[in-house]
Design a protein around this motif. Structure first.
Motif, short mmCIF file in Angstrom:
data_model
loop_
_atom_site.label_atom_id
_atom_site.label_comp_id
_atom_site.label_asym_id
_atom_site.label_seq_id
_atom_site.Cartn_x
_atom_site.Cartn_y
_atom_site.Cartn_z
N ALA A 1 22.74 6.47 0.79
CA ALA A 1 21.82 7.53 1.20
C ALA A 1 20.49 6.94 1.66
N TYR A 2 19.99 7.46 2.78
CA TYR A 2 18.72 6.98 3.34
C TYR A 2 17.86 8.17 3.73
N VAL A 3 16.56 7.92 3.85
CA VAL A 3 15.63 8.97 4.25
C VAL A 3 14.70 8.44 5.32
N GLY A 4 14.47 9.24 6.34
CA GLY A 4 13.56 8.86 7.41
C GLY A 4 12.12 8.96 6.97
N VAL A 5 11.30 7.96 7.36
CA VAL A 5 9.89 7.98 6.98
C VAL A 5 8.96 7.96 8.19
N GLY A 6 9.50 7.96 9.42
CA GLY A 6 8.67 8.05 10.61
C GLY A 6 8.46 6.72 11.32
N GLY A 7 7.26 6.55 11.88
CA GLY A 7 6.94 5.37 12.68
C GLY A 7 6.32 4.25 11.88
N LEU A 8 5.74 3.28 12.61
CA LEU A 8 5.19 2.09 11.97
C LEU A 8 4.01 2.41 11.05
N PHE A 9 3.17 3.37 11.46
CA PHE A 9 2.03 3.74 10.61
C PHE A 9 2.52 4.30 9.28
N SER A 10 3.56 5.13 9.34
CA SER A 10 4.13 5.69 8.11
C SER A 10 4.71 4.61 7.23
N ILE A 11 5.33 3.61 7.86
CA ILE A 11 5.90 2.49 7.11
C ILE A 11 4.80 1.72 6.37
N ALA A 12 3.69 1.46 7.08
CA ALA A 12 2.58 0.73 6.46
C ALA A 12 2.01 1.51 5.29
N LYS A 13 1.83 2.80 5.48
CA LYS A 13 1.29 3.65 4.41
C LYS A 13 2.26 3.70 3.22
N PHE A 14 3.54 3.81 3.55
CA PHE A 14 4.54 3.86 2.49
C PHE A 14 4.59 2.54 1.72
N PHE A 15 4.51 1.43 2.43
CA PHE A 15 4.59 0.13 1.78
C PHE A 15 3.41 -0.08 0.83
N CYS A 16 2.21 0.25 1.29
CA CYS A 16 1.02 0.09 0.44
C CYS A 16 1.08 1.02 -0.77
N GLY A 17 1.40 2.28 -0.50
CA GLY A 17 1.49 3.24 -1.60
C GLY A 17 2.60 2.91 -2.57
N GLY A 18 3.76 2.49 -2.03
CA GLY A 18 4.90 2.15 -2.86
C GLY A 18 4.63 0.96 -3.76
N LEU A 19 3.93 -0.05 -3.21
CA LEU A 19 3.60 -1.24 -3.99
C LEU A 19 2.66 -0.88 -5.14
N LEU A 20 1.66 -0.07 -4.83
CA LEU A 20 0.71 0.36 -5.86
C LEU A 20 1.43 1.18 -6.94
N PHE A 21 2.30 2.08 -6.50
CA PHE A 21 3.06 2.92 -7.42
C PHE A 21 3.92 2.05 -8.34
N TRP A 22 4.62 1.09 -7.76
CA TRP A 22 5.54 0.25 -8.52
C TRP A 22 4.80 -0.55 -9.59
N VAL A 23 3.60 -1.02 -9.26
CA VAL A 23 2.82 -1.78 -10.24
C VAL A 23 2.31 -0.84 -11.35
N MET A 24 1.81 0.33 -10.96
CA MET A 24 1.17 1.22 -11.94
C MET A 24 2.15 1.84 -12.92
N VAL A 25 3.40 2.11 -12.48
CA VAL A 25 4.35 2.74 -13.40
C VAL A 25 4.74 1.81 -14.55
N LYS A 26 4.44 0.52 -14.42
CA LYS A 26 4.82 -0.44 -15.46
C LYS A 26 3.94 -0.36 -16.70
N PHE A 27 2.77 0.29 -16.56
CA PHE A 27 1.80 0.31 -17.65
C PHE A 27 1.43 1.74 -18.02
N SER A 28 1.17 1.98 -19.29
CA SER A 28 0.86 3.34 -19.76
C SER A 28 -0.41 3.88 -19.09
N LEU A 29 -1.44 3.02 -18.91
CA LEU A 29 -2.66 3.47 -18.24
C LEU A 29 -2.36 3.84 -16.79
#
Length: 429
Positions: free
Chosen positions: A278-306
Motif C-alpha cells: 500500500a502506498y499514498v501519494g504526497v504530491g510534488g518535490l516541495f511536499s516531499i521536502a516538507k514530509f521528510f523534514c516533518g517525518g524526521l522530527l516526528f520519528w525522533v520525538m516519538v522516542k521520548f516521553s517529552l
C-alpha cells in the motif's frame, strides 16, 4: 431489523457519541433509522460519560438533520470505560456496540471485554495494528465461545483497502497473485485536516512499534505461500507513474488488516493468498521536502516521553496543519474526497501459476467522500447494519475478525455502493 431480540431494546448503541467522530456517527445512524420506519425500524441509543454532553449532541443532530424527535426519542446511556459495571449495563442493552472511543490502545480493551462478557457484538474504526492484533490474540477464543463478533478497523482504516482487495479478486478472471494500491486524497481551497485523536493514535503507535513485532511472534504463524512472482517493494520515496506524483508506503493499518484477511481466507476457505503493498501519494518535490523534514522530527520525538508530550500538545504545529484539536471544518469535509486505486496482476483462467510470470492484469478503484468523517462513518454504520441483517453469513459463530474476513460472504460492498463509497473496475493501460 432481522437481529431484533426481545431482551435487547436497541439494535445499535453508539459509545463515545460525544467525540468528534461519534457526532457524525449519530447523524448517520439517525438517517439510517429514518429509512426503515415502522415495526422493523432501527432502534438505537447513544452512550458516553456525560448525559449533558450527549443531550447536546442530540440537539445538534436534530437541528442539522431537521429531526426534532431526536431530542426526545433517543435514549441516553451513561457509561464510562473506567467503570466496568456501567459498560456491562450498556452492553446488555444493545445487539451491536459501535465503539468510537479512542485512542483504542488506551480505551478499547474494556469495551471489547464487556461486549464479549455481555453478549453484544462489537464494531470499531480503529487504525492501530497493535490494538487490533492484540484483541485477536487475546480475545478470539472467548468471543468464539460466547458467540460474539468483534470486528475492528471498520472505517477508512481499513474497509476500502480490505474490501477493495476482495472486490478485485472477484473481478479478476483467474488467479490474482499481487496488488499494489495507491491512495490519493483531494481537497478544496481550505485543504484537509484530521482530528487530534487520530494524531494521538499515530504518535503512540509509532512509539510502540517494537511491541507489534513481539506480538506477532506470539501468533506462531507460518509465512503465507507466495503464489506466482514475488512482488518487489518500492523505495521509501518514489515517483509513481500510476498516480503521477511522488508516493511513500502507507503507514496505516491497511497492510496489516489485509494480510490478516488473506490469511483467514487461505486457512479457512483455501483461497490463494494475494501479496499486498500500500502506498499514498504526497504530491510534488516541495511536499516531499516538507514530509521528510516533518517525518524526521516526528520519528525522533516519538522516542521520548517529552517529545510525545509536545507532539500531542501541539498537533497542528508538528503536523504542518494536517491535524488539530479542533478537527476539520465542515467546508473542509465537504470539499475533500479520496480515491484508492488497485493495480493487480496474476494468471488468467487455465494458466498454471507455477509456470512462468503473471500474464494478466487488472485495475480497480474505490472512491468516496471525505475519508475521516464521511466515508469512515458510512463504513462503520453499514458494517453494523450488515451484521444485524446477515449474521448468518458471518464466519463460524463468533470471534475476532477483520472486515474482509467477517463480511466476505455478505452484501456489505453493495450496501457501500449505495452510500458514499463506490467500487469499480478501471481500464489498465
Amino acid at each position: 431489523m432481522a437481529a431484533a431480540t426481545s431482551d435487547r431494546p436497541y439494535h445499535i448503541i453508539i459509545f463515545g457519541a460525544t467525540g468528534f467522530t461519534g457526532q457524525f456517527v449519530v447523524e448517520e445512524v439517525a438517517r439510517c433509522a429514518a429509512e426503515t420506519p415502522g415495526d422493523s425500524s432501527l432502534k438505537w441509543a447513544v452512550a458516553g460519560r456525560s448525559r449533558q454532553r450527549l443531550e447536546a449532541v442530540l440537539e445538534k443532530a436534530a437541528g442539522r438533520l431537521s429531526m426534532p424527535e431526536l431530542r426526545t426519542d433517543t435514549e441516553i446511556i451513561v457509561a464510562d470505560v473506567s467503570i466496568e459495571e456501567s459498560l456491562a449495563i450498556m452492553c446488555q442493552q444493545g445487539v451491536v456496540i459501535l465503539n468510537c472511543v479512542g485512542p483504542y490502545r488506551f480505551y478499547g480493551e474494556p469495551v471489547v471485554k464487556a461486549c464479549i462478557e455481555n453478549g453484544a457484538h462489537y464494531v470499531d474504526i480503529c487504525g492501530e495494528p497493535q490494538f487490533l492484533e492484540r484483541m485477536q490474540l487475546e480475545y478470539h477464543t472467548n468471543a468464539l465461545d460466547r458467540g460474539v463478533y468483534v470486528i475492528g478497523s471498520c472505517g477508512f482504516d481499513s474497509i476500502p483497502a480490505d474490501l477493495g482487495i476482495l472486490y478485485t479478486q472477484r473481478q479478476f478472471k483467474g488467479t490474482l497473485t499481487a496488488v499494489e494500491s495507491f491512495l490519493k486524497i483531494s481537497s478544496g481551497p481550505e485543504g484537509s485536516s484530521g482530528h487530534d485523536a487520530t494524531w494521538q493514535s499515530a504518535v503512540y503507535g509509532f512509539a510502540d512499534s517494537g511491541s507489534l513485532r513481539q506480538l506477532r511472534k506470539k501468533f506462531g504463524h507460518k509465512p503465507l505461500p507466495v503464489v506466482g512472482a514475488k512482488v518487489k517493494k518500492r523505495g521509501f520515496v518514489f515517483f509513481s507513474k500510476e498516480i503521477e506524483q511522488y508516493a511513500i508506503p502507507f503507514m496505516g493499518s491497511d497492510p496489516s488488516v489485509v494480510k490478516r484477511t488473506q490469511r483467514f481466507l487461505y486457512e479457512e476457505e483455501h483461497q490463494s493468498p494475494v501479496q499486498y503493498s500500500a502506498y499514498v501519494g504526497v504530491g510534488g518535490l516541495f511536499s516531499i521536502a516538507k514530509f521528510f523534514c516533518g517525518g524526521l522530527l516526528f520519528w525522533v520525538m516519538v522516542k521520548f516521553s517529552l517529545g510525545r508530550k509536545l507532539l500531542t500538545m501541539f498537533p497542528s504545529f508538528f503536523s504542518f496543519g494536517l491535524f488539530s484539536k479542533a478537527g476539520p471544518t465542515m467546508k473542509q469535509i465537504e470539499d475533500t474526497c479520496f480515491s484508492l486505486t488497485f493495480f493487480g496482476e496474476g494468471y488468467s483462467e487455465g494458466t498454471d501459476p507455477s509456470q512462468g510470470p503473471p500474464n494478466a492484469k487488472i485495475c480497480t478503484q474505490v472512491v468516496g467522500a471525505e475519508p475521516g468523517y464521511v466515508a469512515t462513518v458510512s463504513a462503520m454504520v453499514q458494517a453494523a447494519v450488515t451484521m444485524l441483517n446477515e449474521l448468518h453469513s458471518l464466519p463460524r459463530r463468533g470471534g475476532v475478525y477483520t472486515p474482509g474476513a467477517a463480511f466476505y460472504k455478505t452484501s456489505l460492498i453493495d450496501r457501500l455502493q449505495n452510500r458514499s463509497i463506490k467500487f469499480s473496475v478501471r481500464n489498465y493501460q
